[in-house]
Design a protein around this motif. Structure first.
Motif, short mmCIF file in Angstrom:
data_model
loop_
_atom_site.label_atom_id
_atom_site.label_comp_id
_atom_site.label_asym_id
_atom_site.label_seq_id
_atom_site.Cartn_x
_atom_site.Cartn_y
_atom_site.Cartn_z
N TRP A 357 43.70 36.27 28.26
CA TRP A 357 43.56 36.22 29.72
C TRP A 357 42.09 36.11 30.11
N VAL A 358 41.86 35.51 31.24
CA VAL A 358 40.57 35.58 31.92
C VAL A 358 40.81 36.35 33.21
N THR A 359 40.18 37.51 33.33
CA THR A 359 40.36 38.37 34.51
C THR A 359 39.01 38.65 35.14
N PRO A 360 38.75 38.10 36.32
CA PRO A 360 37.45 38.35 36.97
C PRO A 360 37.21 39.84 37.18
N THR A 361 36.01 40.28 36.87
CA THR A 361 35.69 41.69 37.06
C THR A 361 35.27 41.95 38.50
N ASN A 362 35.33 43.21 38.89
CA ASN A 362 34.87 43.62 40.22
C ASN A 362 34.41 45.07 40.10
N GLU A 363 33.19 45.24 39.60
CA GLU A 363 32.68 46.58 39.34
C GLU A 363 32.49 47.37 40.63
N GLU A 364 32.10 46.68 41.71
CA GLU A 364 31.90 47.38 42.98
C GLU A 364 33.22 47.95 43.49
#
Length: 376
Positions: A357-364
């Motif tokens: 999978w490619v899952t965009p991160t969202n650390e904020e």
């Protein structure tokens, strides 16, 4: 996490303050901003407030629930999001020797924000906390145990908010519960790390005492023979600080290919550059090695997950990093893998026993969620 609220998320670097205002009921931030050339964090936080007070900002400061702060190093003391008081600030300051470039500005931002928002709870979310679940055999180095204990030398790991977010979101996209899912997550940006996630918990990661260990990165070497340090000091006259700068700022893709930007490296490799081709091969080979290592540690793997700038954007890196792993049950689909991915996307073939999978991160957003959870 289903906690509801509005968080101001602050990421204070050595000369900048990045911020987002996140309403957890919405998919996109209410506001984002960047204050640069910061020399006074008190003044920088006042600028954040001024920008959020603008009529067109879309933010009502009076509705904020919490202020969430990114803190890079939590040591062994902080293993979960922590409500900040004076004692917590003192303990974060004591961890400065483990993160001398990161914790001081993180702490300066906390102090300034607490003064600016005294009526709101403030929560520290630590990059290292997700990896607190690693077993002792994973985080202990084979050093003299007394020296290691005296100086806090052990693997801490980093990028924890990213690995936590991506592991949870990928399990959701797969239609599974995180506690029932084994994943290998690959956070590939200018900094890069791998993580073995068993049932939603980190059991190993590639970064160590510092972010220098592990994968090849934009300017960091990743794993090398430790004796190289002594060899350079003894045979070249380089100081320890010189070698530190070499390994952290002049190595990795930059040292191998002349650029720390993977787009430049791939373009140069495709144009026939031997240096760039070798750099790309080394970069992907290191990733492949960690994937194999974490297969052995986890025993069974449901998915390999790419995220962050390189992981989300480079089809070449994704394809080459997992090339030749058919024996482990990984089969990529070149058409699915093509291009940038902005939502969780499966890029493996239907016959692949292990999904990719490619899952965009969202650390904020992860910091916002953890901060709201801490005060709920």
């Amino acid at each position: 996490m289903n906690y509801v609220g509005i968080a101001l998320v602050l990421n204070c670097g050595s000369s900048s303050v990045k911020y987002q205002v996140i309403d957890t009921t919405l998919d996109t931030p209410l506001a984002t901003g960047l204050i640069e050339r910061v020399t006074d964090f008190g003044a920088a936080i006042q600028r954040v407030i001024a920008e959020l007070d603008e009529p067109d900002s879309g933010v009502d400061i009076s509705r904020l629930t919490v202020v969430g702060h990114r803190v890079v190093q939590g040591g062994a003391e902080f293993v979960a999001p922590t409500i900040i008081d004076d004692e917590v600030e003192r303990q974060i300051a004591l961890l400065t020797p483990l993160a001398p470039l990161h914790n001081p500005p993180n702490l300066a931002g906390i102090t300034a924000a607490r003064a600016a928002f005294p009526h709101l709870p403030h929560v520290a979310v630590f990059d290292t906390a997700f990896h607190a679940t690693m077993p002792r055999a994973a985080y202990t180095y084979a050093l003299d145990r007394n020296v290691a204990a005296e100086h806090g030398i052990r693997k801490y790991g980093f990028h924890g908010t990213s690995h936590a977010y991506v592991a949870r979101e990928t399990a959701r996209a797969m239609g599974r519960e995180p506690r029932e899912t084994n994943l290998i997550t690959l956070h590939l940006g200018n900094g890069a790390s791998a993580c073995a996630v068993r049932g939603g918990r980190s059991v190993d990661t590639s970064m160590g005492l510092t972010p220098l260990q592990g994968l090849v990165m934009g300017t960091r070497s990743g794993d090398i023979d430790p004796a190289i340090v002594m060899h350079l000091v003894r045979s070249t006259g380089m100081s320890v600080d010189d070698v530190d700068a070499l390994l952290n700022k002049q190595s990795g893709l930059l040292g191998l290919a002349g650029s720390n930007d993977m787009r430049d490296v791939v373009a140069a490799a495709e144009a026939g550059s031997e240096d760039a081709s070798l750099a790309l091969e080394i970069y992907c080979r290191r990733i492949r090695g960690y994937v194999g290592q974490y297969f052995a540690i986890l025993g069974s793997v449901d998915a390999v997950v790419f995220t962050a700038g390189v992981g989300e954007n480079s089809e070449v890196v994704r394809l080459q990093s997992l090339a030749g792993l058919d024996g482990l049950g990984i089969v990529m689909d070149p058409e699915r893998n093509a291009g940038r991915k902005t939502v969780p996307t499966r890029v493996s073939a239907d016959e692949s026993r292990v999904e990719v999978w490619v899952t965009p991160t969202n650390e904020e957003r992860e910091i916002a969620l953890q901060s709201i959870a801490a005060v709920s």
